[in-house]
Scaffold this motif. Structure first.
Motif, mmCIF file in Angstrom:
data_model
loop_
_atom_site.group_PDB
_atom_site.id
_atom_site.type_symbol
_atom_site.label_atom_id
_atom_site.label_comp_id
_atom_site.label_asym_id
_atom_site.label_seq_id
_atom_site.Cartn_x
_atom_site.Cartn_y
_atom_site.Cartn_z
ATOM 1 N N PHE A 1 0.735 -1.056 0.039
ATOM 2 C CA PHE A 1 0.024 -0.097 -0.001
ATOM 3 C C PHE A 1 0.635 1.244 -0.103
ATOM 4 O O PHE A 1 0.195 2.287 0.030
ATOM 5 N N ALA A 2 2.031 1.279 -0.456
ATOM 6 C CA ALA A 2 3.077 2.100 -0.280
ATOM 7 C C ALA A 2 2.932 2.572 -1.825
ATOM 8 O O ALA A 2 3.234 1.695 -2.797
ATOM 9 N N LEU A 3 3.151 3.878 -2.176
ATOM 10 C CA LEU A 3 2.844 4.476 -3.568
ATOM 11 C C LEU A 3 4.191 4.590 -4.135
ATOM 12 O O LEU A 3 4.043 4.821 -5.580
ATOM 13 N N ASP A 4 5.081 4.848 -3.597
ATOM 14 C CA ASP A 4 6.442 5.105 -4.337
ATOM 15 C C ASP A 4 7.249 3.681 -4.729
ATOM 16 O O ASP A 4 6.885 2.667 -4.265
ATOM 17 N N MET B 1 7.007 4.183 11.416
ATOM 18 C CA MET B 1 6.096 3.542 10.322
ATOM 19 C C MET B 1 5.186 4.687 10.050
ATOM 20 O O MET B 1 4.432 5.474 10.753
ATOM 21 N N MET B 2 4.859 5.138 8.729
ATOM 22 C CA MET B 2 4.301 6.068 8.351
ATOM 23 C C MET B 2 2.634 6.018 8.350
ATOM 24 O O MET B 2 2.324 4.645 8.239
ATOM 25 N N ALA B 3 1.961 6.749 8.365
ATOM 26 C CA ALA B 3 0.233 6.683 8.466
ATOM 27 C C ALA B 3 -0.335 6.384 7.189
ATOM 28 O O ALA B 3 -1.111 5.680 7.312
ATOM 29 N N GLU B 4 0.271 6.958 6.033
ATOM 30 C CA GLU B 4 -0.426 6.741 4.703
ATOM 31 C C GLU B 4 -0.551 5.344 4.263
ATOM 32 O O GLU B 4 -1.676 4.680 4.205
ATOM 33 N N PRO B 5 0.629 4.594 4.039
ATOM 34 C CA PRO B 5 0.425 3.160 3.782
ATOM 35 C C PRO B 5 -0.374 2.233 4.535
ATOM 36 O O PRO B 5 -0.787 1.536 4.528
#
Length: 261
Positions: A41-44, A62-66
């Motif tokens: 679910f990471a976009l890069d 750990m980032m919120a977006e993914p």
């Protein structure tokens, strides 16, 4: 019951679900599971899931977006979400019993310095700690919770076995033996070979009490406070306490009579 695990390393958790009693429970469809790779679910192009923390400090977070997208993919807002963290509610047998009645549990496996607080605020229903220590693997911590919970689900393990385990009624489990009768000069206690079920029951209860008093005395206090102990157990505690007290008392020296010549 279903377990959904969100992780950066699904292979770590996969092995747990594919072996031993858990594998049998999955085969019988008593337990179901789904492993979700957060990196999907990471976009890069590098599938980045962590970054430095605002305000400075060591380590990555750990980032919120993914992670948020991964949680949305399993409809997490309508399910019971657990984040395993050292700052969470302590895992106990009572908590495991409580969680075993849920239809589905969703686990977030943290890594590095943990996860963005906004994920906790938005999705997490309960933070759980497996002990007063820090681990690098949220996957290992999550499987500890899952292992503690799934075995309490109906038909996974024989009900009689669960009734005599440690913590089930405020006491630790009694010592157990199997073949051979004698090993390295140590024999199985005679009472266990006697066939007298009532004497075996009493022996086991006494051993449970003795072990709990020696290793976890605070459990005796809690069991008494909660009214978990029978009159028989209370009497045994008094007898054991009295016996220990007597052993610790210094023996009085006998005075020798003085003989006059």
């Amino acid at each position: 019951m279903k377990f959904t695990v969100l992780t950066l390393f699904p292979d770590i958790v996969k092995a747990f679900f594919e072996n031993s009693i858990m594998a049998k429970a999955v085969e019988k469809e008593i337990i179901a599971y789904d492993l979700v790779n957060i990196r999907d679910f990471a976009l890069d192009k590098h599938r980045t899931c962590d970054d430095g923390t605002y305000g400075g400090g060591a380590g990555q977070l750990m980032m919120a977006e993914p992670l948020g997208r991964a949680l949305d993919s399993v409809n997490a807002r309508k399910k019971f979400v657990i984040y395993v963290t050292p700052s969470g509610r302590p895992l106990t047998q009572n908590l495991a019993q409580e969680l075993s009645h849920k239809d589905e549990l969703v686990f977030i496996c943290g890594r590095y310095e943990g996860i963005d607080q906004r994920i906790i605020d938005s999705y997490v229903d309960m933070e759980v700690s497996i002990g007063d220590y820090v681990m690098s693997s949220g996957e290992v911590a999550a499987t500890v919770v899952i292992d503690t919970v799934y075995r309490l689900v109906d038909d996974v393990i024989n009900h009689e076995s669960l009734e005599e385990e440690s913590y089930c009624d405020g006491l630790l489990e009694y010592p157990q033996y199997t073949r051979p009768v004698e090993w390295n000069g140590m024999k199985v206690p005679d009472v266990l070979l006697s066939g007298n079920h009532e004497e075996i029951r009493k022996w086991r209860l006494k051993k449970r009490i003795m072990k709990t008093m020696a290793n976890r005395p605070e459990m005796i206090y809690e069991a008494r406070k909660n009214g978990q102990l029978s009159q028989e157990a209370e009497k045994m505690i008094e007898e054991i306490t009295e016996m220990v007290f007597e052993k610790r008392q210094p023996k009085k020296k006998r005075r020798s009579k003085k003989i006059n010549n």
